[in-house]
Design a protein around this motif. Structure first.
Motif, short mmCIF file in Angstrom:
data_model
loop_
_atom_site.label_atom_id
_atom_site.label_comp_id
_atom_site.label_asym_id
_atom_site.label_seq_id
_atom_site.Cartn_x
_atom_site.Cartn_y
_atom_site.Cartn_z
N VAL A 158 -16.65 -32.92 103.44
CA VAL A 158 -17.77 -32.31 104.04
C VAL A 158 -19.38 -32.67 103.39
O VAL A 158 -18.71 -32.15 101.78
CB VAL A 158 -18.10 -31.24 104.27
N PRO A 159 -19.67 -33.40 103.68
CA PRO A 159 -20.80 -33.68 102.52
C PRO A 159 -21.88 -32.49 102.78
O PRO A 159 -21.91 -31.78 103.51
CB PRO A 159 -22.02 -35.36 103.76
N GLU A 160 -22.75 -33.22 101.28
CA GLU A 160 -23.66 -31.35 100.65
C GLU A 160 -24.57 -31.02 101.70
O GLU A 160 -24.90 -30.47 102.20
CB GLU A 160 -24.02 -32.24 99.53
N ASP A 161 -25.12 -32.26 102.68
CA ASP A 161 -26.26 -31.93 103.24
C ASP A 161 -26.01 -31.65 105.06
O ASP A 161 -26.52 -31.23 105.52
CB ASP A 161 -26.93 -33.62 103.82
N PHE A 162 -23.81 -32.03 105.34
CA PHE A 162 -23.81 -30.71 105.90
C PHE A 162 -23.27 -29.50 105.80
O PHE A 162 -23.03 -29.06 106.83
CB PHE A 162 -23.27 -31.46 106.92
N VAL A 163 -23.17 -29.01 104.73
CA VAL A 163 -23.07 -27.84 103.84
C VAL A 163 -24.12 -27.10 104.89
O VAL A 163 -25.06 -26.59 103.46
CB VAL A 163 -22.61 -27.44 102.57
N ASN A 164 -23.88 -26.36 105.35
CA ASN A 164 -25.56 -25.01 105.87
C ASN A 164 -25.25 -23.64 106.25
O ASN A 164 -23.13 -24.12 106.80
CB ASN A 164 -25.94 -26.07 106.38
N PRO A 165 -25.92 -23.30 106.55
CA PRO A 165 -25.00 -22.06 106.73
C PRO A 165 -23.98 -21.81 108.74
O PRO A 165 -23.26 -21.61 108.92
CB PRO A 165 -26.05 -21.03 108.05
N ALA A 166 -24.98 -23.14 109.46
CA ALA A 166 -24.04 -23.08 110.01
C ALA A 166 -22.96 -23.79 110.77
O ALA A 166 -21.64 -23.07 111.11
CB ALA A 166 -24.88 -23.66 111.66
N THR A 167 -22.88 -24.67 110.05
CA THR A 167 -21.45 -25.41 109.31
C THR A 167 -20.37 -23.98 108.50
O THR A 167 -19.33 -23.70 109.29
CB THR A 167 -21.19 -26.04 108.64
N THR A 168 -20.96 -23.76 107.41
CA THR A 168 -19.78 -22.59 107.25
C THR A 168 -19.45 -21.48 107.72
O THR A 168 -18.22 -21.35 108.23
CB THR A 168 -20.52 -21.48 105.75
N ARG A 169 -20.77 -20.74 108.67
CA ARG A 169 -20.04 -19.74 109.74
C ARG A 169 -19.51 -20.61 110.62
O ARG A 169 -17.79 -19.79 111.00
CB ARG A 169 -20.81 -19.26 110.79
N MET A 170 -18.93 -21.47 111.28
CA MET A 170 -18.21 -22.90 111.49
C MET A 170 -16.66 -22.86 111.55
O MET A 170 -15.30 -22.42 111.92
CB MET A 170 -18.74 -23.71 112.00
N LEU A 171 -16.86 -22.13 110.16
CA LEU A 171 -15.70 -23.16 109.06
C LEU A 171 -14.17 -21.50 108.98
O LEU A 171 -13.21 -21.59 109.08
CB LEU A 171 -16.02 -23.62 107.38
N ALA A 172 -15.69 -20.88 109.19
CA ALA A 172 -15.01 -18.83 108.87
C ALA A 172 -14.50 -18.57 110.22
O ALA A 172 -12.90 -18.31 109.81
CB ALA A 172 -16.45 -18.03 107.70
N ALA A 173 -15.13 -18.96 111.29
CA ALA A 173 -14.99 -18.70 112.55
C ALA A 173 -13.31 -19.10 112.74
O ALA A 173 -12.29 -19.11 113.49
CB ALA A 173 -15.66 -18.88 113.63
N PHE A 174 -13.28 -20.55 112.32
CA PHE A 174 -12.13 -20.78 112.12
C PHE A 174 -10.83 -20.81 111.45
O PHE A 174 -9.72 -20.90 111.96
CB PHE A 174 -11.84 -22.99 112.26
N ASN A 175 -11.30 -20.21 110.30
CA ASN A 175 -10.47 -19.89 109.45
C ASN A 175 -9.86 -18.10 109.92
O ASN A 175 -8.43 -17.98 109.86
CB ASN A 175 -10.82 -19.71 108.63
N ARG A 176 -10.62 -17.89 111.00
CA ARG A 176 -9.76 -16.28 111.08
C ARG A 176 -8.80 -17.03 112.11
O ARG A 176 -8.07 -16.38 112.72
CB ARG A 176 -11.14 -15.45 111.97
#
Length: 293
Positions: free
Chosen positions: A106-124
């Motif tokens: 993922v490009p750096e400018d897309f790494v934000n709290p909303a994106t990391t929350r989405m990735l964490a939810a997908f992981n769970r």
């Protein structure tokens, strides 16, 4: 090749491959040795042994860091897969549920709290999927994807430069400091990504077309570095709309600066991608859709 010669061919030992991967990931032999609980000389010997087996130089040893050669990049892609398969085999023999590794870029400018929350939810929600997430420049992410090191990438690219599974236009803006503008200088100061970095050539070409003189005053591979340098009045830059902050002023059309509409955002994965990759790609698409609104 005779059967005897084939039998005598050396195999790529996983221990050697693990040493190469760790050096490439850490960027130094010293850090890799620490991570592997070994010595620097032992790690160096393993890499030299692997270079002998491969018949190619695999690493360029600079003054400050270590970078893979073209042959090294090719071998790294296979090495990661072989090490991953070895880990899966160990888990299977131990009676554990084998996790599928999904490598996302993922490009750096897309790494934000909303994106990391989405990735964490997908992981769970997908415990059988083991996420490995890399952030960086789009050119590096695309390179990793092409060399088999990433399974799914979100990249910024010139329009129609390569097919993407999902695609969006990328609105661009010329920006200057809000409180200390520099666009009026006789020699236009530019804040850019490194050579071959996205937007750099586009900026220079547009300014030279105007007949303006220019100089590069600040170079950084970090988006935050570019944003901060412009905000502090070091020079102007060209960035996506979402990267413009309250400390910037959009100057499209001023000083003859043209509208730039030649970029897009794309999601890439292979035709044979498994269900996990496709499911995460849809989540990533929803995330980009929400940020593009």
């Amino acid at each position: 090749m005779s059967a005897m010669n084939q039998a005598n061919r050396s195999l790529f030992e996983l221990d050697l491959l693990r040493a190469l991967v760790m050096v490439a990931d850490c960027g130094s032999f010293t850090a890799a040795a620490s991570r592997l609980h070994s010595t620097q000389s032992t790690i160096s010997q393993k890499v030299r042994r692997l270079e002998q087996l491969a018949g190619h130089r695999l690493l360029e040893r600079g003054h400050r860091d270590v970078q893979p050669t073209d042959a090294g990049q090719t071998l790294l892609g296979y090495a990661r897969r072989m090490l991953g398969l070895n880990d899966e085999l160990l888990q299977a023999l131990a009676g554990a549920t084998v996790a599928t590794t999904l490598r996302l870029g993922v490009p750096e400018d897309f790494v934000n709290p909303a994106t990391t929350r989405m990735l964490a939810a997908f992981n769970r929600g997908n415990p059988q999927v083991r996420l490995e997430i890399s952030s960086g420049l789009s050119r590096d992410l695309a390179h990793g994807f092409d060399h088999g090191e990433l399974d799914l990438v979100l990249v910024k690219q010139r329009r129609n430069s390569r097919p993407a599974v999902h695609c969006w236009p990328e609105p661009m803006h010329w920006i200057d400091a809000r409180n200390a503008p520099s666009a009026g200088q006789d020699v236009l100061p530019l804040v850019t990504f490194p050579p071959r970095g996205l937007y750099r050539d586009e900026m220079i070409h547009a300014i030279e077309t105007l007949g303006r003189r220019w100089r590069i005053t600040f170079t950084s591979s970090s988006l935050s570095g570019i944003q901060g340098a412009v905000a502090d009045g070091i020079g102007i830059s060209l960035l996506p709309r979402r990267a413009v902050t309250a400390d910037h002023r959009i100057i499209d059309g001023e000083h003859g600066l043209p509208v730039i509409d030649s970029y897009e955002i794309g999601i890439l994965y292979r035709d044979n991608a498994d269900a996990g990759v496709r499911a995460l790609a849809l989540e990533l698409k929803r995330q980009v859709d929400s940020q593009a609104q």
